[in-house]
Design an enzyme around this catalytic site. Structure first.
Site, PDB file in Angstrom:
ATOM      1  CD  GLU A   8      -1.034   4.400   3.824  1.00 46.04           C
ATOM      2  OE1 GLU A   8      -0.402   5.437   3.620  1.00 46.04           O
ATOM      3  OE2 GLU A   8      -2.260   4.284   3.617  1.00 46.04           O
ATOM      4  CB  CYS A  20      -1.180   9.078   2.127  1.00 48.31           C
ATOM      5  SG  CYS A  20      -2.893   9.575   1.870  1.00 48.31           S
ATOM      6  CG  ASN A  34      -2.974   6.364  -2.771  1.00 49.91           C
ATOM      7  OD1 ASN A  34      -3.717   5.399  -2.674  1.00 49.91           O
ATOM      8  ND2 ASN A  34      -2.955   7.330  -1.852  1.00 49.91           N
ATOM      9  CD  GLU A  35      -6.726   8.616  -1.097  1.00 54.66           C
ATOM     10  OE1 GLU A  35      -6.448   9.682  -0.523  1.00 54.66           O
ATOM     11  OE2 GLU A  35      -7.246   7.647  -0.522  1.00 54.66           O
TER      12      GLU A  35
END
Length: 824
Positions: free
Chosen positions: A57, A246, A378-379
């Site tokens: 990331e 994120c 994602n999350e």
């Protein structure tokens, strides 16, 4: 990839490390006694080649200023306050004479909008990253610039530092409209503090001012920083997940308009990251800086191929995560993103004659990249909203590309309402694979080795896409190693696993811990990196069932003082009372006489106001104050709390031993979206129980916590909110045994995460192995940390000649040991 290529024996790097004889066995009175019993006739789970991988990331300047080898910061003058409040188009540049950042119709192209207008006789100088531009004596550096000078000019390009020139200056003649100009430098000496300067005789326009080392990873243009790429390659990862995190699913998800009328979406768009670099967009990075997209999807796919890893891109599902709660209802935007996902698969796998395969071929790769998995989202903190959109992505992808595995996720935590809801939806929907993420204390990892033992063998498979034990000390890596033995034992459920994050530039850190650290001159693997590398280079093809005796565990009651805290919130506390189980009062404070009983151990601004204890700094984090005796046990804690302002709610602590070891009830945490009980152990936190919920400003809440032994019950306004029993032992001795089908070797992997050596009787159950084993050991003090100049956690290779059907081996204190036992 072939097992023969990637999974045989120790890595070349490991074989080149120090070789030593085994340490002398510990004295019997100093050593714990264990047994390991192996059943070679039984068959455990098969382990896929892709079991362990890496997650990249762009966080901690992992891309620009990191893996992406570009040495010039803000090369296209696109830095903006939209990226960071302190940014301007001239961030990282200094000007002599007249220079102005311009955004008008004379721009280089529609995506590269801002350029530099440089006056006659003027110059600009770039400071690079960290301390400056790193150059090494004798090495070549390739300069390029897009420039425009209708009347013609000469650019003088220099590399220098405070001591003088670093290479012979280059003269570049520019005339006419926008064109790309190039020059090459050979460094005459080494410096970490270089500066790149461009001066002009006459007025000129500049854009995309670039300097690359010639010596990139595999000497590729627009390439990767060699030492970082090689450290990742040395892991021999089975997959590469990209581009985040994120980074993927945050951003406004809305178009915005500048004065010029230009519009584009602020969330991550893979199509913005391909094609000629001067035509790629830049964008605000979720982690507070600008991302150039010079390292884009083509480079990610190419890197995965170069290191023999399965590419695993993740695309946004139009539901935000990472502490945000937002889902788009724009059906047209959702359909466009679904089509973008389909186009991405065509870009990776389509023939060179297809629309997006043709783009890939023009970039230099006519052959497909063989994409097999794609992640969606994602999350996300909104499981129902996420899953509704995920279903649409999956339906569209499976209809056109049924061979592609579409990966869902279970939110940002290892448990709690979001996790349980997401898993229920994924199970009921027959999802193939679910991405789990969690960051917990070392104690949690030692307590939860059996996490996946009870997972449904016929349900969705697990992709453990992000995990770490909240630190880069050896004790953290030891706990992760112990946990990884459980991942391997459950390889029929856990199909993919990756530590996260991968990279951190030491001068630009948004998140800790990280696997590989670097600056502009060097890189080094953390203790966690050495554990990951040891496991990845010695996976095996199948688990050989084995069992070990455990460490006797004696757990007393939860003991500790009490505390009050806030996080980015101002709150008032009153009527604090602690009562022992026998009814006696241990603490009673209505703050009418001040707050003399309380000790400040955190930040913030505490004072008594109108008979309440108030923390007034709504920006301060972890403002803990404590009172009482660390020996307290079996008590009831009552607090009255009122939120005054800020982002979150209350933090009420109990079982407080010191600043790194306590429990607290976090009410209205995570931007006031959920509440949880967290346990801090040696500074790292783990969530024990959580629920969705928020705290109202101005409302007084009654909070009661009942501690009995290791059982805790929590009450909010007189109603039971939840309970837990913290009685799981943190087992320091863990093992797993696998077999390498290519060599026939048994690989005995043992983690001894305690300060005492473990004298262990090993029964191989009649396995036909040679008497001499190859051994790799990682051992250090629990608090040891690898740095640029000191790497106490380093693999040591040796041999052990005492292998028999039953033999004894002493595993050093605080160690990870792999014994490779050749077939006889």
């Amino acid at each position: 990839m072939s097992r023969t290529r990637w999974r045989l024996g120790l890595s070349a790097t490991a074989l080149l490390t120090a070789t030593a004889v085994l340490p002398a066995p510990a004295h019997a009175e100093d050593a714990a006694d264990y047994t390991i019993t192996v059943d070679p006739a039984a068959q455990g789970a098969a382990i896929d080649d892709t079991m362990y991988g890496v997650f990249f990331e762009d966080i901690n300047r992992a891309a620009d200023g990191g893996l992406y080898a570009e040495l010039v910061q803000n090369r296209s003058f696109e830095y903006s306050t939209a990226d960071n409040a302190s940014y301007t188009p001239l961030t990282s540049w200094s000007v002599t004479g007249a220079a102005e950042a311009v955004n008008d119709s004379g721009r280089l192209n529609e995506r590269n909008r801002t350029y530099l207008s440089l006056g006659a006789g003027s110059s600009v100088t770039n400071a690079g990253y960290n301390t400056g531009i790193r150059v090494e004596q004798g090495k070549k550096y390739d300069f390029s610039v897009w420039a425009r000078a209708e009347g013609g000019t000469t650019l003088t390009v220099t590399l220098k530092d405070a001591a003088g020139t670093l290479a012979t200056a280059r003269q570049v003649a520019v005339k006419g409209g926008w064109a790309r100009y190039q020059a090459t430098f050979t460094a005459t000496r080494t410096s970490n503090r270089g500066r790149l300067a461009v001066a002009t005789t006459n007025a000129a326009a500049l854009d995309m001012v670039s300097l690359f080392p010639r010596d990139t990873y595999k000497n590729q243009p627009n390439g990767l920083r060699k030492d970082l790429a090689e450290k990742i390659e040395a892991l021999r990862p089975g997959f590469l997940r990209f581009p985040g995190g994120c980074l993927v699913n945050t951003g406004s998800m809305e178009d915005y308009s500048e004065a010029s009328g230009w519009q584009r979406e602020r969330s991550y768009q893979w199509k913005d990251t391909i094609g000629p670099v001067e035509q790629r967009a830049t964008n605000a990075n979720f982690w507070g800086y600008n991302q150039s997209y010079g390292l884009g999807y083509y480079e990610y796919f190419r890197f995965a191929e170069d290191i023999g890893a399965m590419p695993l891109p993740v695309v946004p599902a139009l539901v935000t995560g990472c502490g945000q709660n937002k889902a788009t209802d724009d059906e047209a935007l959702l359909k466009r993103h679904i089509q973008d996902a389909l186009d991405l698969i065509e870009f990776a796998n389509g023939p060179a004659t297809s629309t997006w395969g043709k783009v890939r071929a023009r970039m230099g790769h006519p052959r497909p990249f063989h994409l097999t998995h794609i992640g969606v989202g994602n999350e996300e903190n909104l499981p129902h909203e996420f899953y509704a959109r995920f279903q649409k992505f999956r339906a569209a992808i499976e209809a056109k590309y049924p061979e592609i595995t579409v990966v869902s996720n279970s939110g940002p935590d290892d448990s709690g309402t979001t996790f349980e809801t997401a898993w229920k939806l994924n199970r009921e929907g027959g999802v193939d694979m679910v991405d789990e993420h969690y960051y917990n204390s070392p104690q949690w990892f030692l307590q939860n080795n059996d996490r996946y033992d009870s997972y449904d063998r016929n349900g969705p498979k697990v992709f453990l896409g992000e995990y770490a034990s909240q630190g880069n000390a050896w004790k953290n890596a030891l706990a992760e190693a112990a946990y990884m033995t459980g991942l391997e034992r459950n390889a029929d459920v856990v199909k993919l696993a990756s530590y996260a994050p991968l990279l951190a530039n030491e001068d630009y850190v948004q998140w800790r811990p990280d696997m590989i650290w670097f600056n502009n001159r060097a890189s080094w693997g953390s203790a966690n990196y050495e554990v990951q590398k040891l496991f990845m280079n010695n996976v095996g093809d199948r688990v050989v069932p084995s069992r070990a005796t455990g460490t006797p565990s004696v757990s007393g009651p939860i003991t500790g003082a009490v505390g009050l805290s806030t996080w980015a919130t101002s709150a008032a506390y009153d009527d604090v009372k602690v009562t022992a189980g026998n009814g006696s009062t241990l603490l009673s404070d209505d703050f009418s006489g001040g707050a003399a009983q309380w000790k400040h151990v955190g930040g913030g601004s505490w004072s008594v106001q109108d008979g309440q204890y108030v923390q007034t700094d709504a920006a301060a984090e972890n403002t803990l104050v404590t009172a009482g005796d660390p020996a307290w046990k079996d008590y009831d804690l009552h607090v009255k709390a009122t939120k005054k302002s800020g982002k979150e709610g209350f933090l009420v602590a109990f079982g407080v031993k010191d600043t790194g070891n306590y429990y607290w009830w976090n009410l209205g945490g995570w931007n006031n979206t959920q509440s949880a009980v967290e346990q801090a152990s040696d500074g790292g936190k783990s969530t024990l129980v959580s629920k969705a919920g928020s705290i109202e400003t101005g409302r007084a809440y009654d909070i009661d916590i009942k501690v009995r032994g290791r059982q805790v019950t929590l009450y909010l306004d007189g109603q039971e909110w939840g309970s837990f029993t913290d009685d799981k032992p943190a087992e320091p001795f863990r093992q797993v045994v696998t077999r390498d089908a290519g060599t026939g070797e048994l690989i005995v992997k043992v983690v001894n995460a305690q300060d005492t050596a473990a004298r262990t009787a090993i029964d191989l159950g009649g396995a036909k192995v040679a008497s001499r084993a190859r051994v790799t050991t990682l051992a250090a003090d629990q608090d040891a940390v690898n740095t640029e100049t000191d790497t106490p956690v380093t693999p040591v290779t040796s041999t052990f000649s005492g292998v028999a059907d039953t033999f004894t081996y002493t595993f050093p204190a605080n160690s990870v040991t792999f014994l490779r036992l050749p077939r006889r």
